[in-house]
Design a protein around this motif. Structure first.
Motif, PDB file in Angstrom:
ATOM      1  N   ILE A  18       0.843  -1.206   0.000  1.00 50.83           N
ATOM      2  CA  ILE A  18       0.000   0.000   0.000  1.00 50.83           C
ATOM      3  C   ILE A  18       0.875   1.252   0.000  1.00 50.83           C
ATOM      4  CG2 ILE A  18      -1.650   1.336   1.360  1.00 50.83           C
ATOM      5  CD1 ILE A  18      -2.839  -1.384   2.273  1.00 50.83           C
ATOM      6  N   MET A  19       1.931   1.236   0.806  1.00 52.21           N
ATOM      7  CA  MET A  19       2.797   2.405   0.877  1.00 52.21           C
ATOM      8  C   MET A  19       3.455   2.685  -0.479  1.00 52.21           C
ATOM      9  SD  MET A  19       6.012   3.133   3.413  1.00 52.21           S
ATOM     10  CE  MET A  19       6.955   1.798   2.685  1.00 52.21           C
ATOM     11  N   LEU A  20       3.947   1.637  -1.131  1.00 53.09           N
ATOM     12  CA  LEU A  20       4.557   1.817  -2.446  1.00 53.09           C
ATOM     13  C   LEU A  20       3.537   2.279  -3.476  1.00 53.09           C
ATOM     14  CD1 LEU A  20       7.011  -1.217  -2.670  1.00 53.09           C
ATOM     15  CD2 LEU A  20       7.612   1.193  -2.893  1.00 53.09           C
ATOM     16  N   LYS A  21       2.341   1.744  -3.401  1.00 52.58           N
ATOM     17  CA  LYS A  21       1.311   2.152  -4.358  1.00 52.58           C
ATOM     18  C   LYS A  21       0.986   3.628  -4.203  1.00 52.58           C
ATOM     19  CE  LYS A  21      -3.274   1.114  -6.159  1.00 52.58           C
ATOM     20  NZ  LYS A  21      -4.439   0.201  -6.154  1.00 52.58           N
ATOM     21  N   VAL A  22       0.892   4.105  -2.963  1.00 52.41           N
ATOM     22  CA  VAL A  22       0.613   5.521  -2.739  1.00 52.41           C
ATOM     23  C   VAL A  22       1.727   6.375  -3.328  1.00 52.41           C
ATOM     24  CG1 VAL A  22       0.417   7.295  -0.960  1.00 52.41           C
ATOM     25  CG2 VAL A  22      -0.826   5.140  -0.711  1.00 52.41           C
ATOM     26  N   GLN A  23       2.993   5.995  -3.079  1.00 48.91           N
ATOM     27  CA  GLN A  23       4.118   6.764  -3.591  1.00 48.91           C
ATOM     28  C   GLN A  23       4.135   6.796  -5.118  1.00 48.91           C
ATOM     29  OE1 GLN A  23       6.952   4.373  -1.181  1.00 48.91           O
ATOM     30  NE2 GLN A  23       7.871   6.335  -0.591  1.00 48.91           N
ATOM     31  N   LEU A  24       3.840   5.673  -5.732  1.00 44.19           N
ATOM     32  CA  LEU A  24       3.963   5.580  -7.183  1.00 44.19           C
ATOM     33  C   LEU A  24       2.760   6.172  -7.920  1.00 44.19           C
ATOM     34  CD1 LEU A  24       5.458   1.979  -7.303  1.00 44.19           C
ATOM     35  CD2 LEU A  24       6.657   4.096  -7.871  1.00 44.19           C
ATOM     36  N   THR A  25       1.548   5.941  -7.407  1.00 43.55           N
ATOM     37  CA  THR A  25       0.375   6.502  -8.076  1.00 43.55           C
ATOM     38  C   THR A  25       0.362   8.022  -7.978  1.00 43.55           C
ATOM     39  OG1 THR A  25      -0.932   6.116  -6.065  1.00 43.55           O
ATOM     40  CG2 THR A  25      -1.080   4.466  -7.820  1.00 43.55           C
ATOM     41  N   ALA A  26       0.967   8.590  -6.912  1.00 41.03           N
ATOM     42  CA  ALA A  26       1.062  10.035  -6.807  1.00 41.03           C
ATOM     43  C   ALA A  26       1.915  10.618  -7.932  1.00 41.03           C
ATOM     44  CB  ALA A  26       1.647  10.429  -5.450  1.00 41.03           C
ATOM     45  N   ALA A  27       2.800   9.790  -8.491  1.00 41.58           N
ATOM     46  CA  ALA A  27       3.642  10.225  -9.616  1.00 41.58           C
ATOM     47  C   ALA A  27       3.075   9.724 -10.947  1.00 41.58           C
ATOM     48  CB  ALA A  27       5.056   9.706  -9.424  1.00 41.58           C
ATOM     49  N   TRP A  28       1.799   9.331 -10.960  1.00 43.28           N
ATOM     50  CA  TRP A  28       1.066   8.951 -12.171  1.00 43.28           C
ATOM     51  C   TRP A  28       1.556   7.660 -12.809  1.00 43.28           C
ATOM     52  CZ3 TRP A  28       3.177  14.103 -12.246  1.00 43.28           C
ATOM     53  CH2 TRP A  28       2.305  15.041 -11.700  1.00 43.28           C
ATOM     54  N   PHE A 109      12.769   4.274   2.181  1.00 44.26           N
ATOM     55  CA  PHE A 109      13.496   5.198   1.315  1.00 44.26           C
ATOM     56  C   PHE A 109      12.627   6.428   1.058  1.00 44.26           C
ATOM     57  CE2 PHE A 109      12.230   1.244  -0.874  1.00 44.26           C
ATOM     58  CZ  PHE A 109      10.983   1.636  -1.317  1.00 44.26           C
ATOM     59  N   LYS A 110      13.288   7.521   0.717  1.00 48.61           N
ATOM     60  CA  LYS A 110      12.582   8.755   0.408  1.00 48.61           C
ATOM     61  C   LYS A 110      11.834   8.625  -0.916  1.00 48.61           C
ATOM     62  CE  LYS A 110      15.188  12.430   2.711  1.00 48.61           C
ATOM     63  NZ  LYS A 110      15.911  13.702   2.478  1.00 48.61           N
ATOM     64  N   ASP A 111      10.685   9.326  -0.973  1.00 49.62           N
ATOM     65  CA  ASP A 111       9.942   9.347  -2.230  1.00 49.62           C
ATOM     66  C   ASP A 111      10.818   9.826  -3.380  1.00 49.62           C
ATOM     67  OD1 ASP A 111       7.894   8.647  -0.609  1.00 49.62           O
ATOM     68  OD2 ASP A 111       6.524  10.238  -1.240  1.00 49.62           O
ATOM     69  N   THR A 112      11.615  10.868  -3.127  1.00 46.97           N
ATOM     70  CA  THR A 112      12.423  11.452  -4.197  1.00 46.97           C
ATOM     71  C   THR A 112      13.413  10.436  -4.759  1.00 46.97           C
ATOM     72  OG1 THR A 112      13.907  12.323  -2.490  1.00 46.97           O
ATOM     73  CG2 THR A 112      12.225  13.820  -3.388  1.00 46.97           C
ATOM     74  N   PHE A 113      14.040   9.657  -3.874  1.00 46.27           N
ATOM     75  CA  PHE A 113      15.009   8.671  -4.339  1.00 46.27           C
ATOM     76  C   PHE A 113      14.317   7.528  -5.075  1.00 46.27           C
ATOM     77  CE2 PHE A 113      17.656   4.824  -3.496  1.00 46.27           C
ATOM     78  CZ  PHE A 113      18.697   5.166  -4.343  1.00 46.27           C
ATOM     79  N   LEU A 114      13.217   7.033  -4.535  1.00 46.31           N
ATOM     80  CA  LEU A 114      12.469   5.965  -5.201  1.00 46.31           C
ATOM     81  C   LEU A 114      12.069   6.388  -6.608  1.00 46.31           C
ATOM     82  CD1 LEU A 114      10.799   3.311  -5.306  1.00 46.31           C
ATOM     83  CD2 LEU A 114       8.917   4.614  -4.279  1.00 46.31           C
ATOM     84  N   LEU A 115      11.500   7.580  -6.730  1.00 50.44           N
ATOM     85  CA  LEU A 115      11.001   8.018  -8.031  1.00 50.44           C
ATOM     86  C   LEU A 115      12.140   8.313  -8.999  1.00 50.44           C
ATOM     87  CD1 LEU A 115       8.039  10.280  -6.872  1.00 50.44           C
ATOM     88  CD2 LEU A 115       7.958   7.934  -7.743  1.00 50.44           C
ATOM     89  N   ALA A 116      13.265   8.818  -8.482  1.00 50.02           N
ATOM     90  CA  ALA A 116      14.416   9.049  -9.362  1.00 50.02           C
ATOM     91  C   ALA A 116      14.923   7.729  -9.931  1.00 50.02           C
ATOM     92  CB  ALA A 116      15.524   9.765  -8.600  1.00 50.02           C
ATOM     93  N   ARG A 117      14.973   6.684  -9.090  1.00 47.24           N
ATOM     94  CA  ARG A 117      15.438   5.392  -9.583  1.00 47.24           C
ATOM     95  C   ARG A 117      14.456   4.787 -10.563  1.00 47.24           C
ATOM     96  NH1 ARG A 117      18.704   3.336 -11.964  1.00 47.24           N
ATOM     97  NH2 ARG A 117      19.831   1.430 -11.467  1.00 47.24           N
ATOM     98  N   VAL A 118      13.172   4.953 -10.286  1.00 46.62           N
ATOM     99  CA  VAL A 118      12.155   4.459 -11.213  1.00 46.62           C
ATOM    100  C   VAL A 118      12.300   5.153 -12.562  1.00 46.62           C
ATOM    101  CG1 VAL A 118       9.681   4.454 -11.700  1.00 46.62           C
ATOM    102  CG2 VAL A 118      10.512   3.709  -9.456  1.00 46.62           C
ATOM    103  N   ARG A 119      12.452   6.472 -12.545  1.00 48.76           N
ATOM    104  CA  ARG A 119      12.604   7.213 -13.804  1.00 48.76           C
ATOM    105  C   ARG A 119      13.827   6.729 -14.581  1.00 48.76           C
ATOM    106  NH1 ARG A 119      11.029  11.666 -10.500  1.00 48.76           N
ATOM    107  NH2 ARG A 119      13.222  12.225 -10.130  1.00 48.76           N
ATOM    108  N   SER A 120      14.926   6.538 -13.859  1.00 51.67           N
ATOM    109  CA  SER A 120      16.156   6.100 -14.514  1.00 51.67           C
ATOM    110  C   SER A 120      15.992   4.733 -15.169  1.00 51.67           C
ATOM    111  CB  SER A 120      17.292   6.065 -13.486  1.00 51.67           C
ATOM    112  OG  SER A 120      18.463   5.514 -14.030  1.00 51.67           O
ATOM    113  N   LEU A 121      15.392   3.801 -14.446  1.00 52.99           N
ATOM    114  CA  LEU A 121      15.207   2.452 -14.983  1.00 52.99           C
ATOM    115  C   LEU A 121      14.241   2.434 -16.163  1.00 52.99           C
ATOM    116  CD1 LEU A 121      15.077   0.574 -11.584  1.00 52.99           C
ATOM    117  CD2 LEU A 121      16.823   0.246 -13.347  1.00 52.99           C
TER     118      LEU A 121
END
Length: 466
Positions: A18-28, A109-121
């Motif tokens: 649930i926590m990961l879903k909230v972080q990721l869906t907030a970034a569309w 992990f911080k939202d910013t770091f998670l999303l940066a890694r997701v974007r990179s991958l």
């Protein structure tokens, strides 16, 4: 809501999902959830994820098991699989990397770091998808099977880039104990040695809180020579904000908490193997594109290329006012050669004919095989007199030197007929107006017919069809 990609989250604990879903869906991002290895094959087929985030330990398996299942599907072979491991557990991180996971994130992990890694991958996967059609695992437009997943090349060049020469020497020494790759050390303040020689396959670079390392990451990723070089950033501490910035600036992977030779080597093996596979796909695509313009028997260009090249010559001529010429050439009595010497002999004649045409035309234009024994020659920036000299020289090359065939004791006489059309650059009616290609080819064909009718083994010229 704009969805930027589909991410599969696997974790046996619902709170973590649930926590990961909230972080990721907030970034569309579109998030699909699962909790165990059982049934994952079907879930992968239905969801077709662009990225998989999985707990290192599932109720009935591990992150390594997830990676193997993803890799088993040819259409998902380039989908990154990232393990989520406990914080401050370097051993778990090294094990995941050794198991072939694309990365390991320490939870929490911080939202910013998670999303940066997701974007990179996702950027990395998008680069691979550009070499494919949709979800198919083969290069664009060609029917050969997808290249197999490669291991890292045996002789990759890895550059170590640090603030001080001393640190670079220490890193190089630590890496050299177990790596099979060639190593070189450079400092951030003196990049001449790095950029003036052969471009490395990978760069391991020190990234500090000042902007110099971050700016260099962006610079290296934007340069034509180094944009496909693997960039691995090494941070002195666990600064998630700095790591996020480094990933967004172009780093392919990040090592946090200081230099660790074991982790750096594992990330190098992972990233260089990925680069090797993508490089092979890119090379295969380029070969396929080149081959799509080439006649496989003679090595000349084919009709598809000839029509596009001729269209370009016409447009350039209209803009510059310079003359051009097009010839249609046909081997005389080729059917009789085929009947007497078989298709093998006929193929030898066609191959030798192609060689002689290329020698006669040289760099002045192109030669293409557009039919069985019919060829097109296009010349740009030329005059009718010069084009006629080339055409007559071509006829002489055939007439004066008979062809030698493998299965024939005697040489075989071969001649060629040519229909020539050329523009008149000084004619005001043709300036700044492209000549219609269809009319041009029809006129060249009429000229070729006239050469055949007049007895073959000659050139006939027709006025340009404007």
């Amino acid at each position: 809501m704009s969805v930027q990609g589909t991410i599969l989250v696997l974790d046996g604990a619902s709170t973590n999902r649930i926590m990961l879903k909230v972080q990721l869906t907030a970034a569309w991002y579109h998030v699909v959830q699962g909790e165990r290895l059982q049934g994952l094959g079907g879930l992968l087929r239905r969801a077709r994820p662009d990225l998989v985030l999985t707990s290192q330990a599932l109720p009935d398996g591990t992150a390594a098991d997830v990676k193997r299942l993803v890799m088993a599907d040819p259409d998902l072979i380039d989908v990154p699989v990232v393990a989520i491991a406990p914080q401050n557990d370097r051993a778990a991180r090294l094990k995941a990397l050794a198991d072939g996971l694309d990365d390991v994130l320490a939870h929490p992990f911080k939202d910013t770091f998670l999303l940066a890694r997701v974007r990179s991958l996702l950027r990395t996967r998008a680069d691979t998808q550009d070499l494919q059609v949709g979800n198919e695992s083969q290069p664009i437009g060609f029917s050969e099977p997808a290249p197999a997943l490669l291991t890292a090349p045996k002789a990759a060049h890895v550059a170590v880039l640090t603030q001080s020469a001393r640190a670079g020497a220490l890193w190089q020494k630590a890496l050299s104990k177990t790596t099979r790759h060639r190593l070189s050390a450079h400092t951030l303040t003196n990049l001449q040695g790095l950029l003036s020689g052969p471009i490395p396959d990978a760069i391991v670079m020190e990234v500090n809180a000042d902007m110099s390392g971050l700016n260099l990451l962006a610079d290296l990723k934007s340069r034509g020579t180094t944009r496909r070089t693997v960039l691995i950033g090494v941070l002195a501490d666990d600064n998630a904000d700095l790591a996020s910035e480094a990933l967004d600036r172009g780093a392919d992977a990040i090592c946090m908490g200081g230099f660790c030779a074991d982790e750096t080597l594992l990330r190098l093996e992972n990233q260089i193997a990925r680069k090797a596979r993508v490089d092979q796909m890119r090379a295969s695509l380029r070969r396929g594109i080149a081959e799509s313009w080439v006649d496989p028997l003679t090595g000349l260009y084919n009709r598809r290329y000839a029509m596009r090249a001729m269209d370009q010559i016409l447009r350039q001529s209209a803009q510059s006012g310079h003359g051009f010429a097009v010839m249609l050439a046909d081997l005389d009595h080729f059917k009789a050669i085929n009947d007497k010497f078989g298709h093998t002999g006929g193929d030898q004649v066609l191959t030798e004919a192609a060689t002689r045409m290329k020698q006669a035309v040289g760099s002045a234009g192109f030669v293409a095989r557009i039919g069985g024994e019919e060829f097109m020659i296009g010349l740009s920036d030329t005059t009718q007199a010069n084009a006629l000299r080339v055409a007559k020289s071509l006829c002489d090359r055939f007439r004066q030197s008979p062809f030698d065939l493998t299965d024939s004791a005697a040489s075989v006489p071969v001649t060629i007929s040519i229909g020539l059309i050329s523009s008149h650059p000084n004619d005001p009616s043709q300036s700044l107006r492209p000549t219609p290609l269809d009319g041009l080819i029809k006129s060249a064909d009429n000229a070729l017919y006239a050469a055949k009718k007049a007895g073959r083994n000659q050139v006939r010229v027709r006025p340009c069809a404007a």
